[in-house]
Design an enzyme around this catalytic site. Structure first.
Site, PDB file in Angstrom:
ATOM      1  N   MET A   1       0.091  -2.125   2.463  1.00 10.39           N
ATOM      2  CA  MET A   1      -1.266  -1.602   2.644  1.00 10.39           C
ATOM      3  C   MET A   1      -2.370  -2.664   2.634  1.00 10.39           C
ATOM      4  SD  MET A   1      -0.728   1.849   0.310  1.00 10.39           S
ATOM      5  CE  MET A   1      -2.325   2.548   0.654  1.00 10.39           C
ATOM      6  N   GLU A   2      -2.028  -3.947   2.597  1.00 16.69           N
ATOM      7  CA  GLU A   2      -3.080  -4.971   2.475  1.00 16.69           C
ATOM      8  C   GLU A   2      -2.924  -6.182   3.389  1.00 16.69           C
ATOM      9  OE1 GLU A   2      -1.073  -4.213  -0.266  1.00 16.69           O
ATOM     10  OE2 GLU A   2      -2.342  -2.626  -1.088  1.00 16.69           O
TER      11      GLU A   2
ATOM     12  N   ASP B   1      11.133  -0.174  -1.813  1.00 17.78           N
ATOM     13  CA  ASP B   1      11.540   1.191  -1.450  1.00 17.78           C
ATOM     14  C   ASP B   1      11.877   1.242   0.027  1.00 17.78           C
ATOM     15  OD1 ASP B   1       8.320   1.048  -1.597  1.00 17.78           O
ATOM     16  OD2 ASP B   1       8.921   2.298   0.082  1.00 17.78           O
TER      17      ASP B   1
ATOM     18  N   GLY C   1       7.557  -1.324   1.620  1.00 19.26           N
ATOM     19  CA  GLY C   1       8.626  -0.398   1.989  1.00 19.26           C
ATOM     20  C   GLY C   1       9.387  -0.928   3.197  1.00 19.26           C
TER      21      GLY C   1
ATOM     22  N   GLU D   1       1.885  -6.647 -10.577  1.00 20.73           N
ATOM     23  CA  GLU D   1       2.431  -7.653  -9.659  1.00 20.73           C
ATOM     24  C   GLU D   1       1.892  -9.039  -9.973  1.00 20.73           C
ATOM     25  OE1 GLU D   1       2.846  -5.019  -5.560  1.00 20.73           O
ATOM     26  OE2 GLU D   1       0.975  -6.017  -5.995  1.00 20.73           O
TER      27      GLU D   1
END
Ligand code: SAH
Length: 252
Positions: free
Chosen positions: A197-198, A221, A81, A15
């Site tokens: 997640m961050e 996703d 997501g 990324e």
């Protein structure tokens, strides 16, 4: 040249590699297992780093950016997501509020509230939101998307006319690839657009240190069954290119 120092973080090398290539006069140093790349983008001093996945990795990394590299603002860029119905792969979400969906200290504190802070949502400042919106919209319009990413990669992931959204992002130490879990989150937190997640860990550390932050996520996703498919190609061909192009538009 000005005195501003901007920190840029992503969770995965794929990324952030394209952002590192934007730096001029680069030097690198290593702290607690992470490589920090210092240099200039559009003559603005910038420090770029890969945090790794999850809230602890992100919090530790942003603390180093604040206390060792003295950054004045933080931009997190990565993938997420989709939670809200209608969001498509290739759309971009700018976080107006970040929250931690796995924080639960009941019965002492209401679900999702951060202990001590008495706060559930970390807000992105209006100035940062408006700069990010302009940068993202410019990237998505005027043929910039096609020239940056290329038609064949866009077709590979069925990305046609991606849209920019601003809204709530939920973070936690879980990868969402399960329809039931996704619906449960949406039921409890109906304003959430996407999950990752961050972001909310970064937002908390920035809030506590009074550093403005921006979180920008490309939808990779649907956070349901099949979420794990095609990640490597998506990040290399799409997400990394999105990140570099948007960062170039923000650092003006
Ligand atoms: N590269 C891996 C997938 C990484 S997904 C692979 O090859 O399969 C985990 C990272 O993407 C985290 O940094 C998280 O922030 C983000 N992410 C993307 N989709 C997510 C989802 N459905 N649930 C949680 N995190 C997601």
């Amino acid at each position: 040249m000005n005195d501003r120092i901007v920190g840029i973080m992503g969770a995965m090398p794929e990324e952030i590699d394209a952002v590192v290539t934007l730096l001029s006069a680069t030097k690198q140093s290593s702290h607690a297992g992470r490589i920090y790349y210092e240099g200039y983008i559009n003559q603005i001093k910038t420090v770029v780093v890969v945090s790794g996945w999850g809230k602890v990795a992100a919090a530790a990394t942003v603390s180093t950016l604040i206390h060792k590299f003295n950054i004045h603002e933080l931009i997190f860029t990565g993938v997420a997501g989709a939670i809200k119905h209608g969001l498509k792969i290739g759309d971009i979400v700018i976080g107006s509020r970040l929250l931690q969906h796995d924080m639960d200290a009941r019965p002492f504190i209401p679900q999702y509230e951060i202990p001590l802070l008495k706060k559930t949502y970390f807000e992105c400042a209006e100035q940062q939101l408006s700069v990010a919106r302009i940068a993202v919209n410019d990237f998505l319009q005027h043929g910039n998307l096609q020239s940056t990413v290329g038609d064949s990669a866009l077709q590979q992931f069925s990305i046609d006319t991606p849209r920019a959204y601003t809204g709530d992002i939920a973070s936690g130490d879980q990868f969402f690839a399960d329809e039931t879990k996704k619906q449960q989150l949406l039921h409890n937190l109906p304003t959430v657009l996407c999950v990752e997640m961050e972001g909310a860990a970064v937002a908390q550390v920035c809030f506590e240190n009074q550093v403005p932050f921006t979180v920008i996520r490309t939808i990779s996703d649907a956070a349901g069954e099949g979420s794990h498919i095609d990640f490597a190609a998506f990040i290399e061909k799409i997400a990394g290119k999105y990140s570099a192009a948007i960062i170039k538009n923000i650092l003006l």
